[in-house]
Structure formats: C-alpha cells, structure tokens
Design an enzyme around this catalytic site. Structure first.
Site, PDB file in Angstrom:
ATOM      1  CG  HIS A 112      -0.428   0.281   2.506  1.00 36.69           C
ATOM      2  ND1 HIS A 112      -0.131  -0.708   3.438  1.00 36.69           N
ATOM      3  CD2 HIS A 112      -0.086   1.445   3.115  1.00 36.69           C
ATOM      4  CE1 HIS A 112       0.337  -0.162   4.532  1.00 36.69           C
ATOM      5  NE2 HIS A 112       0.382   1.146   4.369  1.00 36.69           N
ATOM      6  CG  ASP A 142       0.092  -4.089   2.872  1.00 38.08           C
ATOM      7  OD1 ASP A 142       0.279  -3.538   1.771  1.00 38.08           O
ATOM      8  OD2 ASP A 142      -0.094  -3.453   3.927  1.00 38.08           O
ATOM      9  CB  SER A 220       3.031   1.769   6.136  1.00 34.86           C
ATOM     10  OG  SER A 220       1.835   1.928   6.840  1.00 34.86           O
TER      11      SER A 220
END
Length: 374
Positions: A112, A142, A220
């Site tokens: 992402h 992911d 992230s």
C-alpha cells in the site's frame, strides 16, 4: 522607596505599585548588586552529573544505530495532467518506510506504500536519493519489493530473524518515518500473536504480530525488530479511531516475508500452489446453503483431475448439478475460499496433500498434487 505609576485608563487615573527600587549602591533584595558582580554559587551553572545509562538502554541505542543504516524513506508520486495547460506534473500520493533486503539493491516495503505510484523515490540513511523501480508486489500479504542502483558498499541489509518462536512479552523496536519524520524509534513488546488482518485485496493475512510499539502513518513498511536487532516483522497496520497511534499495531511476520520476498524477486509475483480447479464464489455458495468451497470446474491435466475431483455440470433441463464441495484441506476444516487459500499457502508446488470433499451426502478424502497457479 516605592515607585508609584499613574496610568490613564478610560479617562481615570489608576495607581499601580511596581515594587521597590534601590537607591544607587544598594543591593537588590535577592542578593545581586545593581551594576556589580556576584561570585556566589547561585550565579554559576550547576555542576553536570555524569550519565549512568542502563545496560538495556545501551543495547537499545546500539540496535538503533545499526538498524538505521538499513532503513529508508519512500516517497510515492503520481502523474497528473493540468486541465488547462495539459502539462503533466507529479503529485505526492504518500510516503512510507522500507528497509534494505540485500546488497543487490532490493528494498522491502508494504504494497500500500507504493500502490498507484508512477514514480518512487527512496532516500537512504546517508540522505542520498534514488529513483526506484517496482520489482514485484503481493497485495494479499501487503508486501512489495523495490530496487535501486547504488554501490554495494552503500547497502547494509538487515539481519533476518524468525517469527514462529516469538513469545508475548518480548521486547520489540519499530523504526520508521512517521508523518515524514525520518528515523524515529519506538519500543514496546509483542502484545499478541496469531492475529489476522485484511489486506488491500481483502485477503486475510494470518499469523500477524500485534505490538504496542507506537506505529503511526508513515511507519508502514518499516521493520519490527527484536531486542538484538533481528527483523521479525514488517509494520503494516494500526487500529485507531483517530488514525493515529492508539496502542495496537500489526506487523506481517518475518517467516511470511522471508517466503514471499524471494518469489517476488525471482518472478515479480507470488507463485501459489493450487489444486487445479476454479471455484464458485462464497456468496453464491452461501445462497445455496453450502458449508464449504464448491468446485466449479476442474482444469484438464491438473492435480485435481488426476485425483478424480469433479466440477459442477449441466444435468439437463437447465439444472446445474453441484460439483464436489471441499470441506477440509491438509487436516484443516475449510468453509470459505479464504480459508482454503490460507491452508494451501503453507505448502509448496509439487506437495501432495489430503483434500476432504463432500460428494452428494458422502464424505471422501483424496490426495492431490499441488500445481503452480497465478
């Protein structure tokens, strides 16, 4: 002598007392002479006590100093066209964190973080900026792998650990770029193990690590480390009503990362083991009242056909006869497509696994050799 000031406020005189002013040569009340010097201890800097850091603090500092050489900042931009001039220009889409995987310039981050990017810039620990290309992506976990072209000596890969032997209460460290602030360290513990979260593709990621180490937007794709600096996970998601840190963060376990990343480097995608069938969507199976995964079609020459599995077929008169219903794989019960894929994920192409099916009202078990599927 007390000085009295008169201030005219709103047409009225107000008297304010502002303290005592000494006459020339007289010491002020707090001990310092007016226009003179004072050599007492109060007029000098306080003595500095030597720092006595604990062993745990020194160990954490050492891990941070080593690991930051491997952590990078990732900026994701997209191309847009000006509606008036029709000129193309870059628009920032977001940012995140990544880490150096090997000395060939491969960098691991979240899918992402790079999703929808037309251009990706990686900033190394020495502030060097490099354009990166996407080597492979796995939206279901992911994960994404980028690559940059820099000399090998500029690349310091992280040491890889394991996640299957983690225990709740272990100390962990998270390094990332929250809100664009580079190389931020947070610490905490493993709060729970075996969590499940949803990826962007709506697939379940299993075995996820839950931690209370502060993870915020921008973290992230950054590494979750154990107390000696080994990679144990990739920071991925947070649970928060506000969108900022609320004490619950999740990391994709390193055992999954260590299995997926080499596939992404070699093939650009994850080569999955499969049965050699097409499957009926869960929503349709539920409308039929079926508990399990319905085989729609058996692929010719595949493992399922060799094992004798059957797909749905037209029985005439516009009626469809259901094929075999998969209710268990490799000793695990299966009630949805997601559960089936999770069970197969733990195996490799070429493995032979037991598959439990419901054919009519009879339960049967067959052995299927797994094949590569897209």
């Amino acid at each position: 002598m007390r000085l009295m000031l008169r201030l005219l406020i709103g047409g009225m005189a107000t008297i304010l007392s502002v303290g005592v002013l000494p006459a020339a040569g007289f010491a002020l009340e707090w001990g310092k002479p007016l226009g003179g010097t004072y050599d007492g201890p109060e007029g000098k800097p306080r003595p500095v006590a030597p720092a006595e850091l604990s062993q745990d603090e020194r160990a954490t500092m050492a891990v941070f100093e080593r690991a930051t050489k491997s952590v990078v900042f990732i900026a994701n931009t997209a191309m847009q066209r000006d509606p008036w001039s029709f000129n193309l220009f870059e628009v920032p889409q977001g940012s995140g964190t990544g880490f150096i995987w090997n000395q060939q310039g491969h960098i691991v981050t979240n899918f992402h973080v790079v999703y929808g990017a037309d251009s990706i810039t990686v900033t190394l620990a020495d502030r060097r900026e490099q354009r990166a290309k996407v080597v492979g992506t796995d939206p279901d976990h992911d994960l994404a792998v980028l690559q940059i072209q820099v000399p090998e000596e500029a690349l310091v890969p992280l040491v890889v650990g394991s996640s299957h032997d983690l225990r709740v209460g272990q100390k962990v460290l998270a390094i990332g770029n929250p809100f664009g602030l580079d190389h931020t360290l947070t610490t905490g513990v493993v709060s729970a193990l075996g969590r499940t979260i949803k990826s962007l593709s709506n697939r379940t990621i299993e075995g996820v690590i839950q931690t209370d180490a502060a993870i915020n937007p921008g973290n992230s794709g950054g590494p979750l480390l154990d107390s000696v600096g080994r990679l144990i996970g990739v920071n991925t998601q947070i649970v928060s009503p506000s969108g900022a840190y609320a004490g619950i963060g999740f990391a994709v376990p390193v055992d999954t990362v260590n299995r997926v990343v080499p596939e992404l480097i070699k093939h650009g995608k994850l080569i999955r083991p499969g049965l050699g069938v097409t499957l009926i969507p869960d929503a349709m199976a539920k409308r039929w009242g079926v508990h399990g995964v319905v085989i729609g079609k058996v692929i010719r020459g595949g493992g399922a056909e060799r094992a004798g599995l059957r797909g749905a077929r037209d029985s005439g008169g516009g009626r469809i006869e259901l094929g075999d219903i998969i209710v268990g794989v490799d000793g695990r019960p299966v009630e949805s497509l997601d559960q089936l894929l999770d069970a197969l994920e733990k195996r490799k192409v070429g493995d032979q696994i037991p598959v439990e099916i419901l054919r009519g009202n009879q339960r049967q078990q067959v052995s299927v050799t797994l094949q590569a599927v897209n």
